[in-house]
Motif scaffolding. Structure first.
Motif, PDB file in Angstrom:
ATOM      1  N   VAL A 128      55.354   7.144  26.153  1.00 30.89           N
ATOM      2  CA  VAL A 128      56.627   7.306  25.447  1.00 30.89           C
ATOM      3  C   VAL A 128      57.032   6.006  24.760  1.00 30.89           C
ATOM      4  O   VAL A 128      57.488   6.003  23.608  1.00 30.89           O
ATOM      5  CB  VAL A 128      57.728   7.761  26.432  1.00 30.89           C
ATOM      6  N   HIS A 129      56.842   4.890  25.443  1.00 27.39           N
ATOM      7  CA  HIS A 129      57.162   3.578  24.868  1.00 27.39           C
ATOM      8  C   HIS A 129      56.390   3.355  23.572  1.00 27.39           C
ATOM      9  O   HIS A 129      56.928   2.849  22.582  1.00 27.39           O
ATOM     10  CB  HIS A 129      56.804   2.489  25.883  1.00 27.39           C
ATOM     11  N   CYS A 130      55.111   3.782  23.587  1.00 25.85           N
ATOM     12  CA  CYS A 130      54.261   3.622  22.404  1.00 25.85           C
ATOM     13  C   CYS A 130      54.683   4.569  21.286  1.00 25.85           C
ATOM     14  O   CYS A 130      54.805   4.161  20.123  1.00 25.85           O
ATOM     15  CB  CYS A 130      52.803   3.851  22.788  1.00 25.85           C
ATOM     16  N   LEU A 131      54.924   5.832  21.619  1.00 28.20           N
ATOM     17  CA  LEU A 131      55.289   6.820  20.603  1.00 28.20           C
ATOM     18  C   LEU A 131      56.636   6.515  19.969  1.00 28.20           C
ATOM     19  O   LEU A 131      56.845   6.772  18.784  1.00 28.20           O
ATOM     20  CB  LEU A 131      55.298   8.223  21.220  1.00 28.20           C
ATOM     21  N   GLU A 132      57.538   5.963  20.766  1.00 28.91           N
ATOM     22  CA  GLU A 132      58.859   5.620  20.232  1.00 28.91           C
ATOM     23  C   GLU A 132      58.829   4.342  19.398  1.00 28.91           C
ATOM     24  O   GLU A 132      59.742   4.084  18.615  1.00 28.91           O
ATOM     25  CB  GLU A 132      59.859   5.461  21.385  1.00 28.91           C
ATOM     26  N   GLY A 133      57.794   3.532  19.584  1.00 26.29           N
ATOM     27  CA  GLY A 133      57.709   2.285  18.844  1.00 26.29           C
ATOM     28  C   GLY A 133      58.676   1.224  19.321  1.00 26.29           C
ATOM     29  O   GLY A 133      59.051   0.314  18.563  1.00 26.29           O
ATOM     30  N   TRP A 134      59.123   1.323  20.583  1.00 25.82           N
ATOM     31  CA  TRP A 134      60.041   0.323  21.128  1.00 25.82           C
ATOM     32  C   TRP A 134      59.359  -1.036  21.169  1.00 25.82           C
ATOM     33  O   TRP A 134      58.190  -1.150  21.537  1.00 25.82           O
ATOM     34  CB  TRP A 134      60.500   0.732  22.519  1.00 25.82           C
ATOM     35  N   ASP A 135      60.096  -2.081  20.840  1.00 26.82           N
ATOM     36  CA  ASP A 135      59.497  -3.409  20.745  1.00 26.82           C
ATOM     37  C   ASP A 135      59.905  -4.332  21.894  1.00 26.82           C
ATOM     38  O   ASP A 135      59.721  -5.547  21.817  1.00 26.82           O
ATOM     39  CB  ASP A 135      59.851  -4.070  19.405  1.00 26.82           C
ATOM     40  N   HIS A 136      60.455  -3.801  22.978  1.00 28.64           N
ATOM     41  CA  HIS A 136      60.828  -4.630  24.132  1.00 28.64           C
ATOM     42  C   HIS A 136      59.810  -4.437  25.258  1.00 28.64           C
ATOM     43  O   HIS A 136      59.157  -3.402  25.354  1.00 28.64           O
ATOM     44  CB  HIS A 136      62.232  -4.268  24.626  1.00 28.64           C
ATOM     45  N   LYS A 151      44.884  -9.635  21.893  1.00 28.72           N
ATOM     46  CA  LYS A 151      43.954 -10.122  20.875  1.00 28.72           C
ATOM     47  C   LYS A 151      43.418  -8.981  20.019  1.00 28.72           C
ATOM     48  O   LYS A 151      43.229  -9.134  18.802  1.00 28.72           O
ATOM     49  CB  LYS A 151      42.813 -10.873  21.541  1.00 28.72           C
ATOM     50  N   MET A 152      43.173  -7.829  20.639  1.00 30.79           N
ATOM     51  CA  MET A 152      42.638  -6.676  19.922  1.00 30.79           C
ATOM     52  C   MET A 152      43.670  -6.052  18.980  1.00 30.79           C
ATOM     53  O   MET A 152      43.306  -5.415  17.996  1.00 30.79           O
ATOM     54  CB  MET A 152      42.149  -5.615  20.912  1.00 30.79           C
ATOM     55  N   GLY A 153      44.944  -6.194  19.315  1.00 33.61           N
ATOM     56  CA  GLY A 153      45.981  -5.559  18.509  1.00 33.61           C
ATOM     57  C   GLY A 153      46.576  -4.322  19.152  1.00 33.61           C
ATOM     58  O   GLY A 153      47.217  -3.509  18.471  1.00 33.61           O
ATOM     59  N   VAL A 154      46.392  -4.162  20.466  1.00 29.57           N
ATOM     60  CA  VAL A 154      46.998  -3.052  21.194  1.00 29.57           C
ATOM     61  C   VAL A 154      48.515  -3.202  21.154  1.00 29.57           C
ATOM     62  O   VAL A 154      49.046  -4.313  21.275  1.00 29.57           O
ATOM     63  CB  VAL A 154      46.495  -3.032  22.657  1.00 29.57           C
ATOM     64  N   LYS A 155      49.218  -2.083  20.986  1.00 31.38           N
ATOM     65  CA  LYS A 155      50.677  -2.145  20.853  1.00 31.38           C
ATOM     66  C   LYS A 155      51.383  -2.148  22.213  1.00 31.38           C
ATOM     67  O   LYS A 155      52.338  -2.886  22.423  1.00 31.38           O
ATOM     68  CB  LYS A 155      51.173  -0.977  20.003  1.00 31.38           C
ATOM     69  N   VAL A 156      50.929  -1.293  23.138  1.00 26.42           N
ATOM     70  CA  VAL A 156      51.591  -1.163  24.442  1.00 26.42           C
ATOM     71  C   VAL A 156      50.549  -1.128  25.536  1.00 26.42           C
ATOM     72  O   VAL A 156      49.522  -0.444  25.414  1.00 26.42           O
ATOM     73  CB  VAL A 156      52.457   0.123  24.502  1.00 26.42           C
ATOM     74  N   LEU A 157      50.793  -1.872  26.616  1.00 22.83           N
ATOM     75  CA  LEU A 157      49.938  -1.824  27.802  1.00 22.83           C
ATOM     76  C   LEU A 157      50.807  -1.502  29.003  1.00 22.83           C
ATOM     77  O   LEU A 157      51.788  -2.200  29.279  1.00 22.83           O
ATOM     78  CB  LEU A 157      49.217  -3.158  28.012  1.00 22.83           C
ATOM     79  N   SER A 158      50.466  -0.416  29.694  1.00 24.75           N
ATOM     80  CA  SER A 158      51.241   0.049  30.839  1.00 24.75           C
ATOM     81  C   SER A 158      50.474  -0.236  32.125  1.00 24.75           C
ATOM     82  O   SER A 158      49.262  -0.039  32.193  1.00 24.75           O
ATOM     83  CB  SER A 158      51.514   1.553  30.709  1.00 24.75           C
ATOM     84  N   LEU A 159      51.196  -0.699  33.147  1.00 21.31           N
ATOM     85  CA  LEU A 159      50.584  -1.083  34.420  1.00 21.31           C
ATOM     86  C   LEU A 159      50.654   0.053  35.418  1.00 21.31           C
ATOM     87  O   LEU A 159      51.713   0.669  35.614  1.00 21.31           O
ATOM     88  CB  LEU A 159      51.300  -2.312  34.990  1.00 21.31           C
ATOM     89  N   ALA A 160      49.519   0.337  36.078  1.00 18.60           N
ATOM     90  CA  ALA A 160      49.481   1.368  37.113  1.00 18.60           C
ATOM     91  C   ALA A 160      50.145   0.857  38.387  1.00 18.60           C
ATOM     92  O   ALA A 160      50.504  -0.319  38.516  1.00 18.60           O
ATOM     93  CB  ALA A 160      48.032   1.777  37.378  1.00 18.60           C
ATOM     94  N   ALA A 161      50.257   1.741  39.368  1.00 22.66           N
ATOM     95  CA  ALA A 161      51.073   1.521  40.564  1.00 22.66           C
ATOM     96  C   ALA A 161      50.960   0.138  41.181  1.00 22.66           C
ATOM     97  O   ALA A 161      51.914  -0.638  41.198  1.00 22.66           O
ATOM     98  CB  ALA A 161      50.736   2.595  41.599  1.00 22.66           C
ATOM     99  N   LEU A 162      49.786  -0.217  41.698  1.00 19.59           N
ATOM    100  CA  LEU A 162      49.640  -1.484  42.412  1.00 19.59           C
ATOM    101  C   LEU A 162      49.532  -2.676  41.479  1.00 19.59           C
ATOM    102  O   LEU A 162      49.750  -3.812  41.900  1.00 19.59           O
ATOM    103  CB  LEU A 162      48.415  -1.413  43.338  1.00 19.59           C
TER     104      LEU A 162
END
Length: 627
Positions: A593-601, A399-410
């Motif tokens: 890296v996913h964010c900096l590369e702009g990958w859309d998957h 909703k905010m417009g964040v491009k990439v969200l990465s999940l920590a270990a657990l």
């Protein structure tokens, strides 16, 4: 200020190490209070030494509480004046911010035994005349004197020699209020002490005046330096004269950015009289108060708390702890009950909160935390609630417009949500890219394996990471001993490998099968008994959480996969759990890296073995290096 004592307390590697030696200077005061307590059998409330020590503790608490509030981004993110983070350089420079409080307390201790101030020896609880005298003296003497002294410090050599260090802090915090040269501290001491001295010389001093005046002085200083707008613009709109009687954090921040404006102590009236008010002071304050200065992060790392003790390592706790790799500090142990109570409160509220941020390549990266602790992830009944919290965080980011969200270990545990596939499948139209980051984690583990290794022993072999590591190594013609009792799961992975490389994947069901292999890749926790089967000289690579304990002295143990952020990262001032400064877990780096590369998957579920080298090269291209 503390000379050789202070210098001896610094680490040789240049990273500041907080010491408590300076507080030994209060030993005589403590001894005197203890003696009076023993003689009277009760607290010596008639002793100034007692009140000085209590006031010292309350002042330090005031600075700390304002610091904690200013760094609680889940409360203050939208009202921050300067959006940048505080980096390690500023933290180290301000490490001894308490010099000001220490000096003023020592001066107070000398004053109570000075015959020039006979009125100080009389302890009265309350005298309203003293408050009136102190207020008049503050407005008529302290405020204008500080204003002109402050302006003088901004001229010529005085600024470069005595005031530039204070302005070297780009982002003000409450602790910055105590950071300065001895001359600056002396000027502040006179501004604080003049009203008190006048009240006592007039015979109207009291204990309540000392507490009230000193704590209010510190409160207003910390408020101004907090970098969080706390005064509503509506108050100034309703009562316009008030804006000349009390400054705001925005007002002070403009002085730090444009040094020839806004010199006052607390009252902008004297800037108005001197013609030094910044023209945008009230306009900018209104914009910040309304949240118009907010920035949406490009990348979010969704972390989780490991245990109660590590929960006190957050950036809004003690800066001296969070800015260094996590370890159990003795000072934190008495606060364990408070941290436990906060844990229960977080469970009740169940709100994801923002704990830190930094900027890389002009993009804002934030760390959000799910209010769940490590042991909860292994409680079957908690699975649904945890997934709900992760899902809400993803939807909020979307909703905010964040491009990439990465999940920590657990948060990406396979048994919990299939490595994130649960959320992507449930919300197919997500704009935010959900990433588990394990592709880069696999790359970091694989790059550590020496090129001359011909055989490895792999535990956790059928996990997401174990599968990818096995398939990658067999393509390099490295024999992989995969520990698993499930022939079905082993065969499923084996069939994924090209036919010519399938013989390099070998199933073993017991640790004895690896007693001649010196390269162990650990994805499942090993007990001392299980480690015993490794031959001498074995190196344990690992991707297990929590990491295994090194019981074998004749073996070596690797750390969890991690990468060092580029040197041009800005605003990074806290360590990620046990990692060194500037180092993050590989799954965190994978999201970056996913964010900096702009990958859309989306990067969820099983690891694409063909992308391991692609992600690794992209990480190196952006300046990330293996830790």
């Amino acid at each position: 200020m503390r000379g050789s004592l202070h210098a001896a307390a610094k680490k040789t590697d240049g990273v500041a190490s907080k010491d408590a030696f300076e507080y030994l200077l209060y030993g005589p005061l403590v001894a005197k209070v203890a003696h009076a307590w023993r003689e009277s059998g009760s607290l010596p409330l008639d002793s100034w030494c007692f009140h000085i020590l209590v006031l010292l503790a309350l002042r330090l608490l005031t600075f700390q509480l304002w610091f904690s509030y200013g760094n609680m981004l889940f409360f203050t993110r939208r009202r921050r004046v300067v959006k940048d983070g505080v980096d390690f350089r500023q933290i180290d420079a301000e490490w001894d911010w308490d010099n000001l409080v220490i000096m003023q307390t020592l001066i107070a201790a000398m004053v109570i035994n000075n015959p020039l101030f006979p009125g100080v020896t009389e302890l009265r609880a309350w005298d309203p005349r003293g408050w009136v005298v102190a207020l008049l003296l503050h407005v008529s003497i302290s405020e204008p004197a500080f204003y002109w002294a402050h302006r003088a410090l901004h001229r010529g050599p005085l600024f470069s020699q005595y005031h530039a260090m204070h302005h070297s802090s780009p982002v003000t915090q409450s602790l910055t209020a105590g950071f300065g040269t001895p001359l600056e501290s002396f000027i502040l001491t006179l501004a604080m002490g003049a009203p008190l001295a006048g009240a006592f010389l007039a015979g109207a001093g009291s204990v309540s005046l000392v507490y009230g005046h000193v704590l209010l002085f510190d409160y207003l200083r910390c408020m101004g330096y907090s970098n969080v707008e706390v005064i509503s613009h509506k108050v100034f709109a309703a009562f316009p004269p008030l804006r000349y009687l009390i400054y705001t954090p925005t007002y002070l921040s403009l002085h730090h950015r444009e040094k020839d404006r806004n010199f006052c102590l607390f009252m902008p009236l004297f800037d108005a009289l001197g013609g030094t008010i910044h023209s945008k002071s009230w306009e900018l304050q209104k914009e910040i108060d309304q949240g118009k200065n907010d920035r949406v992060p490009d990348f979010v790392f969704l972390a989780h708390v490991v245990d109660v003790t590590s929960s006190m390592h957050v950036p809004f706790g003690f800066r001296s702890c969070s800015s260094l790799p996590f370890s159990t500090h003795l000072v934190l142990l008495p606060l364990w009950p408070l941290a436990f109570a906060c844990m229960l409160f977080q469970w009740f509220c169940s709100k994801t909160y923002t704990v830190s941020f930094y900027c890389l390549r002009g993009r804002l990266h934030q760390t959000w935390t799910v209010p769940r602790y490590g042991f909860q992830y292994f409680i079957p009944s908690a699975k649904k609630g945890i997934n709900r919290q992760i899902e809400l965080a993803i939807l909020r980011a979307d909703k905010m417009g964040v491009k990439v969200l990465s999940l920590a270990a657990l948060n990406k545990n396979e048994a919990l949500n299939g490595g994130g596939t649960l959320f992507v499948g449930k919300h197919p139209n997500l704009r935010v890219r959900v990433v588990h980051g394990n592709t880069l984690t696999a790359a970091v583990i694989l790059i550590e394996i020496p090129s001359n290794v011909k055989e490895v022993f792999l535990t956790g072999a059928t996990s997401k990471l174990g599968r990818a590591i096995a398939l990658y190594l067999c393509r390099k013609k490295i024999r992989v001993l995969m520990l698993t009792v499930s022939t079905e799961r082993f065969m499923k992975i084996k069939k994924e490998a090209p036919a010519e490389f399938q013989p390099y994947l070998v199933q073993v069901t017991k640790y004895q099968g690896a007693q001649n292999c010196k390269t162990w890749i650990v994805g499942k926790w090993l007990s001392p008994r299980e480690q015993r089967w490794a031959p001498p000289g074995t190196h344990f690579h690992q991707f297990v959480v929590p990491p295994i304990i090194g019981f074998r002295r004749d073996c070596t143990y690797g750390k969890l996969a991690a990468m060092k952020l580029p040197k041009d990262v800005e605003g990074l001032g806290s360590c990620e759990y046990t990692m060194e400064r500037g180092v993050v877990h590989a799954c965190h780096a994978g999201g970056v890296v996913h964010c900096l590369e702009g990958w859309d998957h989306h990067e969820v579920g099983a690891i694409d073995v063909d992308r391991i080298d692609v992600v690794w090269k992209a990480a190196l291209k952006h300046g990330l290096t293996p830790a």
